[in-house]
Structures are given as structure tokens and as C-alpha cells.
Design a protein around this motif. Structure first.
Motif, PDB file in Angstrom:
ATOM      1  N   VAL A   1      43.893  32.739   5.150  1.00 31.68           N
ATOM      2  CA  VAL A   1      42.935  33.842   5.200  1.00 31.68           C
ATOM      3  C   VAL A   1      43.113  34.616   6.503  1.00 31.68           C
ATOM      4  CG1 VAL A   1      40.487  34.473   5.210  1.00 31.68           C
ATOM      5  CG2 VAL A   1      41.284  32.584   3.765  1.00 31.68           C
ATOM      6  N   THR A   2      43.315  35.914   6.388  1.00 34.08           N
ATOM      7  CA  THR A   2      43.470  36.800   7.544  1.00 34.08           C
ATOM      8  C   THR A   2      42.145  37.494   7.848  1.00 34.08           C
ATOM      9  OG1 THR A   2      45.829  37.199   7.180  1.00 34.08           O
ATOM     10  CG2 THR A   2      44.621  38.902   8.367  1.00 34.08           C
ATOM     11  N   ASP A   3      41.838  37.633   9.119  1.00 39.96           N
ATOM     12  CA  ASP A   3      40.635  38.332   9.573  1.00 39.96           C
ATOM     13  C   ASP A   3      40.843  39.835   9.356  1.00 39.96           C
ATOM     14  OD1 ASP A   3      38.521  39.502  10.889  1.00 39.96           O
ATOM     15  OD2 ASP A   3      38.796  38.403  12.765  1.00 39.96           O
ATOM     16  N   ILE A   4      40.321  40.376   8.274  1.00 44.81           N
ATOM     17  CA  ILE A   4      40.575  41.773   7.916  1.00 44.81           C
ATOM     18  C   ILE A   4      40.036  42.721   8.975  1.00 44.81           C
ATOM     19  CG2 ILE A   4      40.158  43.580   6.211  1.00 44.81           C
ATOM     20  CD1 ILE A   4      40.028  41.371   4.068  1.00 44.81           C
ATOM     21  N   ALA A   5      38.806  42.526   9.394  1.00 47.48           N
ATOM     22  CA  ALA A   5      38.216  43.430  10.391  1.00 47.48           C
ATOM     23  C   ALA A   5      38.960  43.357  11.720  1.00 47.48           C
ATOM     24  CB  ALA A   5      36.740  43.101  10.586  1.00 47.48           C
ATOM     25  N   GLY A   6      39.317  42.147  12.149  1.00 49.42           N
ATOM     26  CA  GLY A   6      40.038  41.972  13.408  1.00 49.42           C
ATOM     27  C   GLY A   6      41.423  42.600  13.363  1.00 49.42           C
ATOM     28  N   VAL A   7      42.117  42.380  12.263  1.00 50.68           N
ATOM     29  CA  VAL A   7      43.458  42.938  12.114  1.00 50.68           C
ATOM     30  C   VAL A   7      43.391  44.458  11.933  1.00 50.68           C
ATOM     31  CG1 VAL A   7      45.463  43.009  10.580  1.00 50.68           C
ATOM     32  CG2 VAL A   7      44.520  40.810  11.290  1.00 50.68           C
ATOM     33  N   ALA A   8      42.343  44.941  11.261  1.00 51.92           N
ATOM     34  CA  ALA A   8      42.175  46.391  11.093  1.00 51.92           C
ATOM     35  C   ALA A   8      42.048  47.077  12.450  1.00 51.92           C
ATOM     36  CB  ALA A   8      40.951  46.683  10.237  1.00 51.92           C
ATOM     37  N   ALA A   9      41.276  46.473  13.353  1.00 54.38           N
ATOM     38  CA  ALA A   9      41.120  47.039  14.703  1.00 54.38           C
ATOM     39  C   ALA A   9      42.454  47.031  15.447  1.00 54.38           C
ATOM     40  CB  ALA A   9      40.066  46.249  15.475  1.00 54.38           C
ATOM     41  N   TRP A  10      43.205  45.938  15.295  1.00 50.01           N
ATOM     42  CA  TRP A  10      44.531  45.821  15.921  1.00 50.01           C
ATOM     43  C   TRP A  10      45.470  46.898  15.376  1.00 50.01           C
ATOM     44  CZ3 TRP A  10      49.500  44.807  14.167  1.00 50.01           C
ATOM     45  CH2 TRP A  10      50.440  44.402  15.132  1.00 50.01           C
ATOM     46  N   ALA A  11      45.470  47.092  14.058  1.00 49.54           N
ATOM     47  CA  ALA A  11      46.350  48.071  13.423  1.00 49.54           C
ATOM     48  C   ALA A  11      45.954  49.495  13.810  1.00 49.54           C
ATOM     49  CB  ALA A  11      46.304  47.903  11.906  1.00 49.54           C
ATOM     50  N   LYS A  12      44.658  49.768  13.831  1.00 48.81           N
ATOM     51  CA  LYS A  12      44.194  51.114  14.179  1.00 48.81           C
ATOM     52  C   LYS A  12      44.578  51.485  15.605  1.00 48.81           C
ATOM     53  CE  LYS A  12      40.077  54.049  14.102  1.00 48.81           C
ATOM     54  NZ  LYS A  12      38.611  54.110  13.848  1.00 48.81           N
ATOM     55  N   ALA A  13      44.492  50.522  16.514  1.00 54.27           N
ATOM     56  CA  ALA A  13      44.845  50.783  17.912  1.00 54.27           C
ATOM     57  C   ALA A  13      46.325  51.129  18.052  1.00 54.27           C
ATOM     58  CB  ALA A  13      44.496  49.572  18.771  1.00 54.27           C
ATOM     59  N   ARG A  14      47.128  50.707  17.089  1.00 53.12           N
ATOM     60  CA  ARG A  14      48.577  50.953  17.127  1.00 53.12           C
ATOM     61  C   ARG A  14      49.003  51.990  16.083  1.00 53.12           C
ATOM     62  NH1 ARG A  14      46.709  46.609  18.830  1.00 53.12           N
ATOM     63  NH2 ARG A  14      47.652  45.390  20.524  1.00 53.12           N
ATOM     64  N   GLN A  15      48.001  52.647  15.481  1.00 53.45           N
ATOM     65  CA  GLN A  15      48.231  53.734  14.513  1.00 53.45           C
ATOM     66  C   GLN A  15      49.093  53.280  13.332  1.00 53.45           C
ATOM     67  OE1 GLN A  15      49.727  56.741  17.404  1.00 53.45           O
ATOM     68  NE2 GLN A  15      47.861  57.873  16.928  1.00 53.45           N
ATOM     69  N   LEU A  16      48.782  52.086  12.837  1.00 53.43           N
ATOM     70  CA  LEU A  16      49.505  51.540  11.690  1.00 53.43           C
ATOM     71  C   LEU A  16      48.704  51.728  10.408  1.00 53.43           C
ATOM     72  CD1 LEU A  16      50.733  48.107  13.147  1.00 53.43           C
ATOM     73  CD2 LEU A  16      51.840  50.340  13.310  1.00 53.43           C
TER      74      LEU A  16
END
Length: 378
Positions: free
Chosen positions: A150-165
Motif C-alpha cells: 500500500v502506497t501513501d497516496i496523499a504523501g506521494v501526491a505531495a512529493w510528485a507535485k513538488a517535482r511537477q510530475l
């Protein structure tokens, strides 16, 4: 509107042209125009069909996204989303994705100049290591197939958004009844609708939902240009299947929990993979980001021989590739759904030859338990 009510009244539950309570199957390829370029919203069924459009509105509403799209298979949906990338781009993917996703990335996208790295998306550190200057997207399965990480969707979303992914989530195992990734920050949600959304082993389909109108325009262009659209009859079957999704998902999970409790008492079972187990590494996360744990269980019986012997004795579990249907299905991922992944790679991930995956159906749980008990004892 609560979730079971939304499954009945979401999207456009009535036909706008006739008022029919069940959206009709518009078995049509083209549409009469009142004048050149003047029509009633439909001109050619690759571009848009009323039955498919009803399904696309429905899934967008359920996933709480801006726009939905229906494709001829789950892989067609994934391919369309990957077509938003360009040659020279790089994508990070969950390490134990479905074998078909692994195959298209390593055997098709690689030929088109799109690079990929597989990473443990439960670890931000591992994803950071996979990040490149040309990384454009992140593709996550959660829970994963077949190890149910299980991946932390909200946590990974913040990580991806910060890197414009571009952040893409495969939500097949949870469905919008249990989990809505767009509300947690995902840009695109994907489904193999062949599975729980159809739910009856009678349709092959894929769905995608985007979080904003800009992505909607881009994905619709790809859908229309490449043409992998879902036909009206299959669209209608998915609309019908979705009406009972809540009832089925609750029944799947109730039976799954009974089976997990039984398997947990057996010393012959080496590992059990199920997010509902308190011993699961991401159990608390699963409780936090989803409303249920689902109906998929994987467990290791020790060897390929033992897996084969057990499966031959079963009466109520059908040996088949798919999952998410009303009947219980069983498979050996190393030799079936994940056979396209090289054996060394499977071993690294923990997809052993003795790993068995069960898609728990909605039969009487006592029958399923008795069937498993007699097969494992033999």
C-alpha cells in the motif's frame, strides 16, 4: 450523497433523450447532422457515443474527478495515459505492478524512447533515488498486484507535485467504493474495469478519470486519435455492474476476512499478504486512506508443486487469470498474471513460485472455507 446512493444516482442515471431509467444501448456508428458541423452532441461513435458517455460521466462522478474515459481494456486505458508522454521522457513505476503494465513499459514504451524505473513507492527515499532530470510521471498501484503493498497516496501526491510530475494511480483493487485517489491528490485514476467494476466475468474494459479539464482535453484527443474505445454494449454492462458495486465489495471483504483468519491459523502457510491484517506493514495507512481492505489475498504455500496440488483439489475456486468477479478465482502469479516478468525479477520482488492469489467471491463463506481446508489438507 452517500456512496451506495451515489452508485445508483451518480452520473446521468436516466437517458436524456427518452427518459429511460436504464440508459439504452446506442448501437450506432454515426449520427444525422442538422447542418454541416451542427449536431446534437454526437457525430461519430469513436469520438463519442451516448451509452459510453453515460458510463464516462458515471465513473468521473464516482471517482470525484473532472472527466471520465472508457476504453476497450485496462491495458488500452493504460496505453492511452502513457501516450500523454513523449520520447525522451522518464516514468517511475511501483516495483511489483501487474505483469501487463510491466510488459508494455519494458517492451513497448522502451521502443518509443520512453524510459522507466521501477521503485518501491512505499518509500519516498527509494523514489527519490529513481528520480531523473527527465522524469515526467509517477505510476502507482495501490494495493499492488499480487503482493498488496500500500502506497501513501496523499504523501506521494505531495512529493510528485513538488517535482511537477504527472501522478497516475491504478485503483483496480480498491475501486471507487473503497478508495478515491483524486481526492488525495492523484492526477489520473485508472481501472481495469474487467475486474470489480464489471464484476461478472462478462466484459473486458478499462476506465480512466482525470482531475482537471486540461488533462481531460489531452486524454480525449488521445482516445479519439488512437480509437481504443469501449463499445456500447460493454459500456452498458459496466453501468449495470456499478449499480451493485457497494454490495459486492462489502461481501467480497467479509469473505476475505474469514479466509484470512483461517489461513492465519495454519503453520503450513509461510506468508499472507492482505492489508486488513494488523501485521501488514501498511495496515494503518490502509485504514487511513481507504474505506475497506478489499477481496484479494495472496499467500505462499512453499513451492510450485504444492500450489498445483492444492489448486487441483478445489471445487469452488476457479483457476483463472482475472479477479474481482462474483465467483472466487485463484491463480499462481509466477506462472500466470506475472509470467511476463523475468524470473529473477520476480524473486527479487517476492513473487515466488509458491505464491497463490485468491480473488474472493461472494459465495457462502462456509463453503469457501471448507473447500480451502480440504484442499490444503490433501
Amino acid at each position: 450523497m452517500r456512496r451506495k446512493t451515489k452508485l445508483i444516482h451518480g452520473g446521468s442515471p436516466f437517458d436524456p433523450f427518452t427518459g429511460a431509467v436504464s440508459v439504452p444501448i446506442y448501437q450506432v456508428s454515426t449520427y444525422k447532422q442538422d447542418d454541416i458541423g451542427v449536431h446534437k452532441g454526437y457525430e461519430y461513435s469513436r469520438t463519442g457515443n451516448p451509452t459510453r458517455h453515460a458510463l464516462e460521466q458515471y465513473i468521473a462522478d464516482l471517482e470525484e474527478g473532472a472527466r471520465g474515459f472508457a476504453f476497450s481494456s485496462g491495458m488500452a486505458a493504460i496505453n492511452a495515459v502513457f501516450s500523454l508522454l513523449s520520447a525522451g521522457d522518464h516514468i517511475i513505476l511501483t516495483d511489483d505492478v501487474y505483469g501487463g503494465t510491466y510488459r508494455i513499459v519494458t517492451k513497448v514504451l522502451s521502443r518509443l524512447g520512453i524510459e522507466a524505473t521501477f521503485a518501491d513507492t512505499t518509500s519516498l527515499e527509494d523514489m527519490e533515488k529513481a528520480l531523473q532530470l527527465n522524469t515526467k510521471a509517477l505510476f502507482v498501484e495501490t494495493p499492488t498486484n499480487p503482493l498488496l503493498k500500500v502506497t501513501d497516496i496523499a504523501g506521494v501526491a505531495a512529493w510528485a507535485k513538488a517535482r511537477q510530475l504527472l501522478f497516475i494511480v491504478d485503483n483496480t483493487f480498491s475501486t471507487p467504493y473503497w478508495q478515491t485517489p483524486i481526492t488525495l491528490g492523484a492526477d489520473i485514476v485508472l481501472h481495469s474495469a474487467t475486474k470489480y467494476i464489471g464484476g461478472h466475468s462478462d466484459v473486458v474494459a478499462g476506465l480512466a478519470v482525470v482531475s482537471n479539464d486540461k488533462l481531460g482535453e489531452e486524454l480525449h484527443f488521445v482516445q479519439n486519435a488512437t480509437g481504443g474505445v469501449l463499445g456500447p454494449q460493454d459500456s452498458w454492462l459496466l453501468i449495470r455492474g456499478l449499480k451493485t458495486l457497494g454490495l459486492r465489495m462489502e461481501a467480497h471483504e467479509e469473505n476475505a476476512e474469514a479466509i484470512v483468519a483461517y489461513l492465519s491459523r495454519l503453520e503450513t502457510i509461510q506468508n499472507i499478504y492482505y492489508p486488513g491484517l494488523p501485521s501488514h506493514p501498511q495496515h494503518e495507512l490502509a485504514k487511513r486512506q481507504a474505506r475497506g481492505f478489499g477481496g484479494i489475498i495472496s499467500f505462499d504455500v512453499g513451492s510450485a508443486e504444492k500450489a498445483s496440488a492444492m489448486i487441483k483439489k478445489l471445487k469452488y475456486f476457479t483457476l483463472a487469470e482475472s479477479l474481482g468477479a462474483v465467483e472466487s478465482l485463484i491463480s499462481v502469479p509466477a506462472r500466470m498474471t506475472h509470467a511476463s516478468i523475468p524470473s529473477e525479477r520476480r524473486k527479487q520482488l517476492g513473487i515466488t513460485d509458491g505464491l497463490v492469489r485468491i480473488s474472493v467471491g461472494i459465495e457462502d463463506s462456509e463453503d469457501l472455507l471448507e473447500d480451502l481446508e480440504q484442499s490444503l489438507k490433501s
